[in-house]
Structure formats: C-alpha cells, structure tokens
Design a protein around this motif. Sequence first.
Motif, PDB file in Angstrom:
ATOM      1  N   ALA A 260       1.058  -1.510   0.125  1.00  0.00           N
ATOM      2  CA  ALA A 260      -0.151  -0.107  -0.204  1.00  0.00           C
ATOM      3  C   ALA A 260       0.484   1.469  -0.081  1.00  0.00           C
ATOM      4  O   ALA A 260       0.332   2.129  -0.923  1.00  0.00           O
ATOM      5  N   LEU A 261       2.087   1.301   1.197  1.00  0.00           N
ATOM      6  CA  LEU A 261       3.021   2.537   0.986  1.00  0.00           C
ATOM      7  C   LEU A 261       3.798   2.371  -0.246  1.00  0.00           C
ATOM      8  O   LEU A 261       3.403   3.699  -0.712  1.00  0.00           O
ATOM      9  N   SER A 262       4.038   1.248  -1.069  1.00  0.00           N
ATOM     10  CA  SER A 262       4.652   1.386  -2.220  1.00  0.00           C
ATOM     11  C   SER A 262       3.597   1.876  -3.258  1.00  0.00           C
ATOM     12  O   SER A 262       4.389   3.032  -3.982  1.00  0.00           O
ATOM     13  N   ASP A 263       2.267   1.232  -3.485  1.00  0.00           N
ATOM     14  CA  ASP A 263       1.433   2.460  -4.148  1.00  0.00           C
ATOM     15  C   ASP A 263       0.757   3.338  -4.447  1.00  0.00           C
ATOM     16  O   ASP A 263       1.242   4.304  -5.096  1.00  0.00           O
ATOM     17  N   ILE A 264       1.956   4.155  -3.211  1.00  0.00           N
ATOM     18  CA  ILE A 264       0.754   5.518  -2.952  1.00  0.00           C
ATOM     19  C   ILE A 264       2.463   6.388  -3.587  1.00  0.00           C
ATOM     20  O   ILE A 264       1.870   7.217  -4.159  1.00  0.00           O
ATOM     21  N   HIS A 265       3.604   5.402  -2.794  1.00  0.00           N
ATOM     22  CA  HIS A 265       4.368   6.697  -3.253  1.00  0.00           C
ATOM     23  C   HIS A 265       4.400   6.361  -5.586  1.00  0.00           C
ATOM     24  O   HIS A 265       4.977   7.174  -5.510  1.00  0.00           O
ATOM     25  N   GLN A 266       4.179   5.620  -5.733  1.00  0.00           N
ATOM     26  CA  GLN A 266       4.129   5.664  -7.255  1.00  0.00           C
ATOM     27  C   GLN A 266       3.421   6.267  -7.845  1.00  0.00           C
ATOM     28  O   GLN A 266       3.839   7.430  -8.209  1.00  0.00           O
ATOM     29  N   ASP A 267       2.166   7.064  -6.547  1.00  0.00           N
ATOM     30  CA  ASP A 267       1.321   8.176  -7.355  1.00  0.00           C
ATOM     31  C   ASP A 267       1.832   9.129  -6.790  1.00  0.00           C
ATOM     32  O   ASP A 267       1.399  10.068  -7.873  1.00  0.00           O
ATOM     33  N   LEU A 268       2.442   9.069  -6.227  1.00  0.00           N
ATOM     34  CA  LEU A 268       3.221  10.472  -6.437  1.00  0.00           C
ATOM     35  C   LEU A 268       3.996  11.261  -6.990  1.00  0.00           C
ATOM     36  O   LEU A 268       4.065  11.775  -7.540  1.00  0.00           O
TER      37      LEU A 268
END
Length: 68
Positions: free
Chosen positions: A45-53
């Motif tokens: 989930a954190l990786s997904d948020i980082h990628q979106d950022l």
Amino acid sequence: MNSEELAKYLETTNNIFKPWLLIQLRLKKLQEQKNELSAPEYEQALSDIHQDLMNLGEWWVGREDEVF
C-alpha cells in the motif's frame, strides 16, 4: 487530525481536487490501518501511494500561482 477530519477539511476548503493533498489523505488512512495490515500488505500500500506521488511529476511547473 485523523483521516475523517482531514477529508472534511479538504472538502470544506475545496481542496479535494489537489492530488498531493489526496496523497496525504491516503497516507493518513494507511497510518490508521497499519495495525490491521500484514507487513507485506502495508509495504504494498505504501509503495502504491509512493508510485502515485512520483507519477504526479512536475505537473505544477509554470502553474504555481494557480495551484498553490
């Protein structure tokens, strides 16, 4: 401020359309759910948020006065 308060603030101030603030909201929600998630789920989930950022890039360049 919890995620519900942050969401209400974003709606009240008409900032719900600003993607960097929505990312903050997602991070806050993830922080609140951390104890309910397994380590791999949390990391994903954190990786997904980082990628979106990172996908936001520098879309604001030349529009600073308009969007900030």
